[in-house]
Design a protein around this motif. Sequence first.
Motif, PDB file in Angstrom:
ATOM      1  N   GLN A 190      -7.133  -1.471  -5.672  1.00  0.00           N
ATOM      2  CA  GLN A 190      -7.598  -0.409  -6.560  1.00  0.00           C
ATOM      3  C   GLN A 190      -8.546  -0.907  -7.644  1.00  0.00           C
ATOM      4  O   GLN A 190      -9.052  -0.118  -8.441  1.00  0.00           O
ATOM      5  N   VAL A 191      -8.815  -2.219  -7.663  1.00  0.00           N
ATOM      6  CA  VAL A 191      -9.752  -2.776  -8.634  1.00  0.00           C
ATOM      7  C   VAL A 191     -11.138  -2.170  -8.400  1.00  0.00           C
ATOM      8  O   VAL A 191     -11.558  -1.982  -7.250  1.00  0.00           O
ATOM      9  N   ASP A 192     -11.837  -1.873  -9.457  1.00  0.00           N
ATOM     10  CA  ASP A 192     -13.132  -1.192  -9.354  1.00  0.00           C
ATOM     11  C   ASP A 192     -14.130  -1.943  -8.497  1.00  0.00           C
ATOM     12  O   ASP A 192     -15.006  -1.335  -7.877  1.00  0.00           O
ATOM     13  N   GLN A 193     -14.025  -3.262  -8.454  1.00  0.00           N
ATOM     14  CA  GLN A 193     -15.016  -4.072  -7.744  1.00  0.00           C
ATOM     15  C   GLN A 193     -14.728  -4.192  -6.248  1.00  0.00           C
ATOM     16  O   GLN A 193     -15.489  -4.816  -5.514  1.00  0.00           O
ATOM     17  N   ILE A 194     -13.612  -3.604  -5.781  1.00  0.00           N
ATOM     18  CA  ILE A 194     -13.191  -3.739  -4.390  1.00  0.00           C
ATOM     19  C   ILE A 194     -13.396  -2.421  -3.635  1.00  0.00           C
ATOM     20  O   ILE A 194     -13.123  -1.338  -4.149  1.00  0.00           O
ATOM     21  N   GLN A 195     -13.865  -2.527  -2.397  1.00  0.00           N
ATOM     22  CA  GLN A 195     -14.058  -1.354  -1.541  1.00  0.00           C
ATOM     23  C   GLN A 195     -12.745  -0.610  -1.331  1.00  0.00           C
ATOM     24  O   GLN A 195     -11.680  -1.211  -1.172  1.00  0.00           O
ATOM     25  N   SER A 196     -12.803   0.699  -1.309  1.00  0.00           N
ATOM     26  CA  SER A 196     -11.621   1.501  -1.007  1.00  0.00           C
ATOM     27  C   SER A 196     -11.333   1.411   0.492  1.00  0.00           C
ATOM     28  O   SER A 196     -12.202   1.711   1.320  1.00  0.00           O
ATOM     29  N   VAL A 197     -10.134   0.959   0.829  1.00  0.00           N
ATOM     30  CA  VAL A 197      -9.751   0.831   2.240  1.00  0.00           C
ATOM     31  C   VAL A 197      -8.358   1.421   2.425  1.00  0.00           C
ATOM     32  O   VAL A 197      -7.647   1.706   1.453  1.00  0.00           O
ATOM     33  N   ASP A 198      -7.962   1.555   3.669  1.00  0.00           N
ATOM     34  CA  ASP A 198      -6.618   2.037   3.974  1.00  0.00           C
ATOM     35  C   ASP A 198      -5.605   0.965   3.578  1.00  0.00           C
ATOM     36  O   ASP A 198      -5.564  -0.108   4.181  1.00  0.00           O
ATOM     37  N   SER A 199      -4.827   1.241   2.547  1.00  0.00           N
ATOM     38  CA  SER A 199      -3.911   0.243   1.996  1.00  0.00           C
ATOM     39  C   SER A 199      -2.888  -0.223   3.018  1.00  0.00           C
ATOM     40  O   SER A 199      -2.612  -1.421   3.141  1.00  0.00           O
ATOM     41  N   HIS A 200      -2.338   0.689   3.768  1.00  0.00           N
ATOM     42  CA  HIS A 200      -1.297   0.317   4.730  1.00  0.00           C
ATOM     43  C   HIS A 200      -1.887  -0.468   5.900  1.00  0.00           C
ATOM     44  O   HIS A 200      -1.259  -1.378   6.431  1.00  0.00           O
ATOM     45  N   GLY A 201      -3.120  -0.145   6.285  1.00  0.00           N
ATOM     46  CA  GLY A 201      -3.780  -0.937   7.309  1.00  0.00           C
ATOM     47  C   GLY A 201      -4.060  -2.347   6.817  1.00  0.00           C
ATOM     48  O   GLY A 201      -3.963  -3.324   7.573  1.00  0.00           O
ATOM     49  N   PHE A 202      -4.416  -2.475   5.522  1.00  0.00           N
ATOM     50  CA  PHE A 202      -4.671  -3.796   4.940  1.00  0.00           C
ATOM     51  C   PHE A 202      -3.399  -4.634   4.947  1.00  0.00           C
ATOM     52  O   PHE A 202      -3.456  -5.853   5.153  1.00  0.00           O
TER      53      PHE A 202
END
Length: 294
Positions: A190-202
């Motif tokens: 959720q850090v502003d500098q990080i791409q939004s991705v599927d958290s559970h997939g990560f």
Amino acid sequence: MALSLFALTSNPSSRIVKFDISAPVQVELTEYLKEQEQQFDEAQEEIEFDGKYKPESDEILCINGYDDIDGLEGAIRAPLGVEPVNPDEDFFLEIKALFTGYETESGTIKILLQNFDRRKIISTNGLSIFHANNVYKKIEGIGITVDHKLTATLEAGKLKFYSFHTTRQMFDLSEYYKVATDDDVFEFLQVDQIQSVDSHGFLDMADSWVRRKISLIQQSGILQNVPLHEMRAAAIDFNIPFETIDEGGSEVIGIPDNKSDLKKLLRFLDEDYYKSPLSKTNFVTNSKQLVTEQ
């Protein structure tokens, strides 16, 4: 009380070595380091290190029960038995820390430590000069610059430091920090500098190595403190996969969709890569292995 100066190295056959310095320099060095000790000890409150808390200016982190496996205390107690520094550039590249210390009134040994940055090496490559008596003179032989502040102190098994990121460059502190939990991983994403991705997939890619790196990256604050264009430039220099994308009008770090590239990215963000200022050669710090095409 004159302090001796030692070096902690990554060389297992010469783990601790001693600088043979002249008496006048030793006196000046003692005053210099004692002033640093006084400034270091100004923290009003000690915080037990847990790998997450970032201290305020008047707080200091500490680890109780730290095991001095390198034998720094023994070197302070018996300096005459410590072998001298080998005045060779290759050997100087193996130095991880400078340290000194003394016996306190209570009989304990207090050790004062400085992380050793390779940029502090005064190399014999090229021509090094210094200013004295209105002229510049050539520096004969290899040398070092002693930093202006301490990194850590160690006394009676208590390791005190302000920056975990800097201190762990001297010591293996892996057993003292916790791997990132699922909540920590979600916070990282959720850090502003990080791409939004599927958290559970990560999470499917987040093994214990990935979680440790995430914990260290969060502790270092590198994402908040280093501009993306500087990261990109360094990544290009080391041939590290580093993609940025536009997300809602802001540039963010792209997250790889495979574990191999993800680990390369996390290792890069944890600053396991550096360029030797002497050889201009790229290494991975944990192995000193030459970095080739990734």
